[in-house]
Design an enzyme around this catalytic site. Sequence first.
Site, PDB file in Angstrom:
ATOM      1  N   LYS A  24      24.591  37.800  29.574  1.00 38.70           N
ATOM      2  CA  LYS A  24      25.418  37.119  30.277  1.00 38.70           C
ATOM      3  C   LYS A  24      25.998  36.604  31.564  1.00 38.70           C
ATOM      4  O   LYS A  24      26.032  35.526  31.900  1.00 38.70           O
ATOM      5  CB  LYS A  24      25.177  35.677  29.393  1.00 38.70           C
ATOM      6  CG  LYS A  24      24.079  35.139  27.945  1.00 38.70           C
ATOM      7  CD  LYS A  24      24.711  34.072  27.105  1.00 38.70           C
ATOM      8  CE  LYS A  24      24.170  34.328  25.747  1.00 38.70           C
ATOM      9  NZ  LYS A  24      21.929  33.757  25.757  1.00 38.70           N
ATOM     10  N   HIS A  81      26.865  26.507  19.584  1.00 38.99           N
ATOM     11  CA  HIS A  81      25.414  27.450  19.157  1.00 38.99           C
ATOM     12  C   HIS A  81      25.599  28.075  17.877  1.00 38.99           C
ATOM     13  O   HIS A  81      26.260  27.659  16.575  1.00 38.99           O
ATOM     14  CB  HIS A  81      25.426  28.879  19.858  1.00 38.99           C
ATOM     15  CG  HIS A  81      24.491  29.656  20.106  1.00 38.99           C
ATOM     16  ND1 HIS A  81      24.026  30.149  18.997  1.00 38.99           N
ATOM     17  CD2 HIS A  81      23.735  29.541  21.345  1.00 38.99           C
ATOM     18  CE1 HIS A  81      22.845  30.922  18.997  1.00 38.99           C
ATOM     19  NE2 HIS A  81      22.550  30.194  20.959  1.00 38.99           N
ATOM     20  N   GLN A 131      28.504  31.776  27.393  1.00 44.75           N
ATOM     21  CA  GLN A 131      27.568  31.108  28.232  1.00 44.75           C
ATOM     22  C   GLN A 131      28.586  30.878  29.833  1.00 44.75           C
ATOM     23  O   GLN A 131      28.043  30.867  31.286  1.00 44.75           O
ATOM     24  CB  GLN A 131      27.240  29.575  27.896  1.00 44.75           C
ATOM     25  CG  GLN A 131      26.308  29.145  28.664  1.00 44.75           C
ATOM     26  CD  GLN A 131      25.068  29.982  28.412  1.00 44.75           C
ATOM     27  OE1 GLN A 131      24.751  30.139  30.070  1.00 44.75           O
ATOM     28  NE2 GLN A 131      24.862  30.313  27.745  1.00 44.75           N
ATOM     29  N   CYS A 142      19.100  27.095  20.463  1.00 40.39           N
ATOM     30  CA  CYS A 142      20.474  27.351  19.180  1.00 40.39           C
ATOM     31  C   CYS A 142      20.927  26.393  19.068  1.00 40.39           C
ATOM     32  O   CYS A 142      21.937  27.128  18.096  1.00 40.39           O
ATOM     33  CB  CYS A 142      20.179  29.282  19.502  1.00 40.39           C
ATOM     34  SG  CYS A 142      19.064  30.442  19.425  1.00 40.39           S
ATOM     35  N   ASP A 155      34.171  30.453  21.992  1.00 40.43           N
ATOM     36  CA  ASP A 155      32.822  31.362  22.357  1.00 40.43           C
ATOM     37  C   ASP A 155      32.659  31.141  23.800  1.00 40.43           C
ATOM     38  O   ASP A 155      32.397  30.110  24.180  1.00 40.43           O
ATOM     39  CB  ASP A 155      32.294  30.793  21.433  1.00 40.43           C
ATOM     40  CG  ASP A 155      30.584  31.450  21.252  1.00 40.43           C
ATOM     41  OD1 ASP A 155      29.858  31.823  22.666  1.00 40.43           O
ATOM     42  OD2 ASP A 155      29.086  30.290  21.505  1.00 40.43           O
TER      43      ASP A 155
END
Lengths: 405, 151
Positions: free
Chosen positions: A225, A122, A202, A363, A199
Amino acid sequence: MFEIEKIRGDFPILTQQVYGKQLAYLDNAATTQKPQSVIDAISHYYECDNSNVHRGVHALSERATAEYEGARKIIAAFFNARSEREVIFTRGTTEAINLIATSWGSANIKAGDEILITHMEHHSNIVPWQMLCERTGAVLKVAPINDDGELIIEAFDELLSERTKLVGAVHMSNALGTINPIADIIRKAHAVGAKTLIDGAQAAAHLAVDVQALDVDFYVTSAHKMYGPTGIGVVIGKENILAAMPPYQGGGDMIRMVTFEKSEYNDLPYKFEAGTPHISGAIGFGKAIEYIENIGFDAIGKREKELLAYATAKAEAFEGLRQIGTAKEKACVLSFVLDSVHPHDLGTIVDREGVAIRAGHHCAMPVMQFFKVPATARASFSVYNTESEIDALFAALKTAQDIFA
Amino acid sequence: MFDLRDLYMQVIVDHNKAPRNFGVLKAYNHDADGYNPLCGDKLHVYVNVNDDDIIEDISFEGEGCAISVASASLMTEALKGKSVSEFPATFNDFQHMVTADIAEEPDEEALGKLAVLAGVREFPSRIKCAVLCWHTMKSAVEDSHKVAVTE
């Protein structure tokens, strides 16, 4: 026992109609909806306990502090952090990565060092490293992906060297749904002496994460999220690394003593939490995690696999549809383009049918460049979605094809 | 109930499928780029203005959604043969049409075929798609050398 009707009943927003059609919310990779328990916890805080934390000696401040720090405990346990000192609240994943790139980066990165990321990151796990490289003269390296949207491990291995000081990788790609082999990535990075940042924006609502088992140096994610509120996220970092890092922002709460000559910084985690924090956000985040724990990752994983399999079968049978992202290990995301309809037209048309999807570059412009598409349409699933919502999506895709026939 | 066909009228679908005046002009004396970074729509407009200030030829190329491609295609048809001095008025008429109140009937006399794009008013997130080509054309005739954006 997984009871879909009960779960849907926990999310008041899902019952509504848009343009006279039943809402089918399939944009969960952008943000998930919030269960009543999270909404209630936030309301309750403002109705009964609103006060500043770590400051007052009065009852409200003590209650606010207990709830805020209670949320930190819940989060620490959820990710299996060694202690609450390893849990730093941020505005979200983006700020979490910027914190590491700025604070850890400024203390540890010099000209000629390398930062290794993947092609499926991202923008928030690309741009902070580019900025760090510009400041320091370090070099950003990018591990390539294959046509299924999977990391090419052999190429990653080749790019990894003693010059690599940090490996940044997404746990689950928001644009493709790919799940990266992060345990492998972390082990290999450590073998050359590099630190690791994963990261988890998600992934964290869909996959169990144990930061100790992974031995990850920094795991970052966002509450919104994971059925929690916007504006709050975390860095889960190893205490010894965090302790050696300089502060990110200066201000109240992050100091122990201030004089005009010199200030003494507070202990972890407060050293990285300057200013009044997002108290209600943290409380809502804690409730959201309790919500996930109540359902359990076994049930969540099983249900989301069923939904993705159902949607993927429909996508494969749909003439003129090309899936973008067909990794063997993937979850919750169906990214695609149609031959005859641009993704933005598709977004508008399915919206009028009550189906909320994302159309755009997610993104992740380098991913779009790799697949040579300007944008994709993306349906992304969550534990409260149903097969009939997926049917509504494909009926809407047919409508779009008919309009452009 | 607003129908999707009010946005995606057959004329728009046709112009998207077979855009008019698509490609690079052999000879041109003004051109400009247009780019909407959020949606990725990209346009390049080429204009050949003669000594009498008439838009003798105009073309575009690029990629984007049906609304942006059809709008650019219709724009080139509408402006070809017109004088450059008329452009600001047409620009304003078009801008007004796509942002006006739903109840207001588009001025078909002034706008001609461009009136088929009046439906975008119902779709606020798509207005920028329809006006990108017009802003790009404005950059071209003003020789501003700025990439036009409408986001």
